[in-house]
Scaffold this active site. Sequence first.
Site, short mmCIF file in Angstrom:
data_model
loop_
_atom_site.label_atom_id
_atom_site.label_comp_id
_atom_site.label_asym_id
_atom_site.label_seq_id
_atom_site.Cartn_x
_atom_site.Cartn_y
_atom_site.Cartn_z
N GLU A 201 -5.75 42.32 52.48
CA GLU A 201 -7.62 42.42 52.91
C GLU A 201 -7.86 42.71 54.17
O GLU A 201 -9.44 42.02 54.64
CB GLU A 201 -8.53 41.63 52.45
CG GLU A 201 -8.15 41.80 51.15
CD GLU A 201 -9.28 40.11 50.35
OE1 GLU A 201 -9.01 40.01 48.63
OE2 GLU A 201 -9.93 38.63 50.76
N GLU A 402 -5.93 41.62 43.11
CA GLU A 402 -6.00 40.39 43.11
C GLU A 402 -7.34 40.58 41.89
O GLU A 402 -7.71 41.72 41.75
CB GLU A 402 -7.20 39.55 43.96
CG GLU A 402 -5.49 39.01 45.29
CD GLU A 402 -6.49 38.04 46.27
OE1 GLU A 402 -7.63 37.94 46.35
OE2 GLU A 402 -5.87 38.92 47.88
#
Length: 505
Positions: A201, A402
């Site tokens: 991320e 995710e």
Amino acid sequence: MVLNKKFTWGGASAANQYEGGYDKGGKGLNAIDVLTNGSATEPRKVTWKKTNGETGATPLVWGKKFKLPEGAIPTILDGYYYPSHQGTDFYHHYKEDIKLMAEMGFKAFRTSIAWTRIFPNGDDKKPNEAGLKFYDNLFDTCNQYGIEPIITLSHFEIPFHLVKKYGGFTNRKLIDYFVRFATVCFKRYKNKVKYWMTFNEIDNQSAYNNDFLMATNSGILFKKGMTDKEKEAAMYQAGHYELVASALAVKIGHKINPNFQIGCMINYSPVRPLTPSSDDVLLADKFEQRRDWFSDVHVFGKYPNAVEAYIERNGYRPDITDEDRIVLQEGTVDYVAFSYYQTTTVSSKKVKPDDLTDLSKAVTKNPTLKRSDWGWEIDPEGLRIALNQLTDRYHKPLFIVENGLGAYDKVEADGSIHDDYRIDYLKKHISEMEKAVELDGVNLMGYLPWGPIDLVSAGTGQMDKRYGFIYVDKNDAGKGTLKRSRKDSFYWYKKVIASNGKKLD
């Protein structure tokens, strides 16, 4: 078109939230190891000590300014609970846990290699053999069950020593330290791991005023009195160093094993304008430009024009060399991995498009969407939108690594856990994912929902915010037996995998 037989089903985790064993086998401290637990209403805290012996703890609040007292040095103190120190003890339970994943039918399991388990300080000359051996054993166990390890190199686990001594990724030296770490991992596991990601991320830090994200992504603890402009400048420079480090790692990885597939990993949230007004639409576009440049550089090997113009106009990222630009071109990724939890809605009533700097100031609530117990908007259709947008933008294979619902779970008197809310959430998201593949032609590698076995929440440090198919007996205070128990969703997901996504009911 249906999901092909090679479609990868599994789950995802991270060492700092799951693994534990923070002081075992020669492991050093990472930045998140000095964070206490929090809750849905109380922030996590950074504990510290001054040279005069004074100690304390300062809240690290999402989206608010963080300032340590003058002379305070983050450290571990007695009397506080640090969730990352044990996680849910995968370090000692990995054989049991991998066996449970195999029972569900997992084809892949994503986790991270804790940087400080390999290089305890981050700048060590030689790697820690005990740490390398732990991951040898883990990957061997995965392969024993036919589970493909999917590995993130840096998942909120920057060595704390690099934060204190060098200022995290504000220092160019960290490029070399990350590349050394990546190279050791690539060489050691070249025959055990095929799929890699560099930084988890990485685009989180586009929200540069979120001190939690800057600390966990880049190891930056802003100094007292820094202006927003100085923080934004630090983010652009650190982000550049990370992108160069990633590109160098990709180049080296492909030389070590040409069969490696090395991707980037972003937190992707499609941006919606609150209204169809021109200002709202333009604001949504500007918001995406300020966030998506990380993955643009990963994929295309160069900065987009809009971001170059913004950086030049503001005098940001002063340290970029011609050699850096060549490296970025030569080290582009093989695929785009992403997390998806919610969409983002913006309103020009909060900030005008040309005045956008701090992205959080543009965000508003979407009145059409429901929210989770922790206030996250639930938007299954947004996943299909994300898959289409990323396909149109990058023309690369995509990987959902995710997705999931953090929720309270109740253990019944007979030990059962009825998490129909989780099944409903995942069912709706998988359905939209399948539409993107079957109707829209998206090239999707697989689906790895977050936290298949309960783990610590990164943002709050909680256990009560559970994502798993498997319940772990541990509470927010760190108390419990760590016993693993199958939830209803365990059996549901097992059927989904066995049917390759055909049986969602």
